[in-house]
Design an enzyme around this catalytic site. Structure first.
Site, PDB file in Angstrom:
ATOM      1  N   HIS A  75       0.842  -1.201   0.000  1.00  0.00           N
ATOM      2  CA  HIS A  75       0.000   0.000   0.000  1.00  0.00           C
ATOM      3  C   HIS A  75       0.877   1.251   0.000  1.00  0.00           C
ATOM      4  O   HIS A  75       1.731   1.422   0.865  1.00  0.00           O
ATOM      5  CB  HIS A  75      -0.897   0.034   1.240  1.00  0.00           C
ATOM      6  N   TYR A 204      -9.205   5.808   7.307  1.00  0.00           N
ATOM      7  CA  TYR A 204      -9.299   6.272   8.691  1.00  0.00           C
ATOM      8  C   TYR A 204     -10.406   7.319   8.743  1.00  0.00           C
ATOM      9  O   TYR A 204     -10.354   8.316   8.019  1.00  0.00           O
ATOM     10  CB  TYR A 204      -7.971   6.898   9.137  1.00  0.00           C
ATOM     11  N   PRO A 296      -3.635   1.444  18.684  1.00  0.00           N
ATOM     12  CA  PRO A 296      -3.361   0.888  17.349  1.00  0.00           C
ATOM     13  C   PRO A 296      -3.573   1.858  16.191  1.00  0.00           C
ATOM     14  O   PRO A 296      -3.340   1.490  15.039  1.00  0.00           O
ATOM     15  CB  PRO A 296      -4.336  -0.295  17.250  1.00  0.00           C
ATOM     16  N   LYS A 300       1.458   0.789  14.824  1.00  0.00           N
ATOM     17  CA  LYS A 300       2.868   0.793  15.212  1.00  0.00           C
ATOM     18  C   LYS A 300       3.291  -0.379  16.118  1.00  0.00           C
ATOM     19  O   LYS A 300       4.491  -0.658  16.237  1.00  0.00           O
ATOM     20  CB  LYS A 300       3.209   2.095  15.956  1.00  0.00           C
ATOM     21  N   TYR A 388       3.871   7.355   9.322  1.00  0.00           N
ATOM     22  CA  TYR A 388       3.063   6.154   9.091  1.00  0.00           C
ATOM     23  C   TYR A 388       3.905   5.029   8.485  1.00  0.00           C
ATOM     24  O   TYR A 388       3.778   3.869   8.873  1.00  0.00           O
ATOM     25  CB  TYR A 388       1.870   6.484   8.179  1.00  0.00           C
TER      26      TYR A 388
END
Ligand SMILES: Cc1cc2nc3c(=O)[nH]c(=O)nc-3n(C[C@H](O)[C@H](O)[C@H](O)COP(=O)(O)OP(=O)(O)OC[C@H]3O[C@@H](n4cnc5c(N)ncnc54)[C@H](O)[C@@H]3O)c2cc1C
Length: 398
Positions: A75, A204, A296, A300, A388
């Site tokens: 991704h 998200y 979460p 990470k 990220y």
């Protein structure tokens, strides 16, 4: 009492312990892993699913990356959904070509377990009453009970890879460590289903009804999460109620494309930020969730565990092969510099995306304003992207 000896006694056969065992084996270092659960139980735990490059590289270094590369999904971006609109963060472009990979923690664990079994390496499942002794001396020991027999392992080092509720951190005298903790006033209700994901990438969601995350484990298996009050019980959430609530938090495109189906697993996880300092106590080290927990939101947890293992395995290899303890002496400080940055990102992203019970309308407006800024500023987008995909191991030394 049955007595044996090894170089490194590893407590816990989660990702940290298994990965460490494999890397040490590659370097010709003996290790025994003690795990209190059965192998099937460990494999049945549905947890993380996003791997950073550091974790991917480590799987390759351990010689177990073949299936991950075949089945994992690369991704290059994530979607942020707020104010009813979706915005893509092009992580690949913003970080000069870095990506993450979708590959379930259960699959990674299975690959490591299979490799360990194929190499005939010792893992003791259902090891009860594991206790760590004398790690302040040069002769640490580990004792446990298995099948009614007491065992003792003499070793050079103990690796505490036994998770948040493990025995290693709990065995350190209270005045020898400092713990930092923040518990969040909500949990994540997760649902796993054999349905195609609603989107090619993760979404998200910051919605007036609370946070949601559309994640995935493969092209045919989805993982969805809803922010829920800590008082909610998983039994009270039918599949139908979950799907209905998720629809309400999505945009029109998401509602149209969402494919629902029976849940394979459903659970509520509390959210916590937690860090222990230091991570080394004489000849015992903490690695992974034994030393730190993140909410979460930034994906990470597993990746931080992998980074600890990378640093620890290098330090132990340096000790045995080069007779140098420089890596051992800097283990804690080197890990913690990166851990604090990942903890900060996870806390910040959690705060930005969730509804907190005491926040009024003004905080929701602040969140919208910050998200609007982030997606329209290249610097803002890059801040999300580079955190990220995972900061480099020695970020602060660049
Ligand atoms: C419910 C849940 C959901 C999660 N979801 C995500 C996510 O979506 N994304 C993400 O990035 N991270 C997630 N995480 C975090 C991620 O799964 C962990 O960071 C990762 O498992 C850490 O690996 P570990 O090996 O350090 O610890 P663990 O996986 O906890 O493994 C520790 C092992 O030690 C064993 N053990 C414990 N005590 C003893 C003892 N006394 N003796 C012997 N063995 C012992 C345990 O049985 C366990 O097998 C989640 C965690 C949980 C709990």
């Amino acid at each position: 009492m049955a007595k044996t000896r090894t170089q490194v006694a590893i407590i816990g056969a989660g990702p940290s312990g298994l990965l460490l065992g494999q890397l040490l084996h590659k370097a010709g270092i003996d290790a025994v892993i003690l795990e209190r659960q059965t192998g099937d139980y460990v494999l049945g735990r549905i947890r993380a699913g996003i791997l950073e490059q550091v974790c991917i590289d480590l799987m390759d270094e351990a010689g177990v990356g073949e299936r991950m590369h075949r089945e994992g999904l690369v991704h290059g971006g994530i979607e942020l959904l707020f104010g009813g609109q979706r915005h893509r963060i092009d992580m690949n472009k913003l970080t000069g070509g870095k990506n993450v990979m979708v590959y379930g923690q259960t699959e990674l664990t299975r690959d490591l377990m299979d490799a360990r079994a194929a190499a005939g390496l010792p893992t003791v499942y259902e090891a009860h009453d594991v206790a760590v002794h004398d790690f302040g001396s040069t002769k640490p020991r580990v004792t446990y009970e298995k099948g009614g027999v007491q065992h003792e392992i003499e070793c050079d080092f103990i690796a505490g890879c036994d998770g948040f509720h493990g025995v290693c951190r709990a065995s350190v005298p209270r005045n020898a460590l400092t713990e930092y903790e923040k518990v969040y006033p909500f949990g994540w209700l997760g649902l796993l289903s054999d349905t195609p994901p609603v989107c090619d990438e993760l979404i998200y969601v910051n919605s007036p009804r609370g946070f949601a995350l559309c994640s995935q484990r493969s092209r045919t298996r989805s993982r969805y999460y809803l922010q829920v009050p800590l008082t909610d019980k998983v039994e009270e959430w039918t599949d139908a109620a979950f799907w209905q609530e998720l629809r309400l938090r999505l945009d029109d495109e998401g509602r149209d494309k969402l494919v629902t189906g029976p849940s394979i697993e459903k659970s509520i996880a509390p959210l916590r930020s937690f860090i222990t300092e230091p991570m080394r106590f004489g000849r015992m080290f903490l690695a992974g969730d034994a030393g730190h927990i993140v909410p979460p939101t930034g994906a990470k947890g597993l990746n931080l565990a992998a980074t600890d293992v990378k640093v620890l395995s290098s330090a132990l290899i340096e000790h045995y092969q080069e007779k140098s303890d420089a890596g051992i002496d800097s283990y804690s400080e080197r890990c913690l510099r990166r851990i604090w940055k990942a903890e900060r990102f996870s806390w910040w992203f959690t705060t930005l995306m969730h509804r907190f019970p005491d926040d009024g309308a003004i905080v929701a407006k602040f969140q919208q304003a910050e998200l609007d800024y982030l997606i329209h500023s290249e610097a803002g987008g890059r801040t999300i992207a580079e955190n990220y995909v995972g900061l480099p191991l020695d970020f602060a030394e660049k």
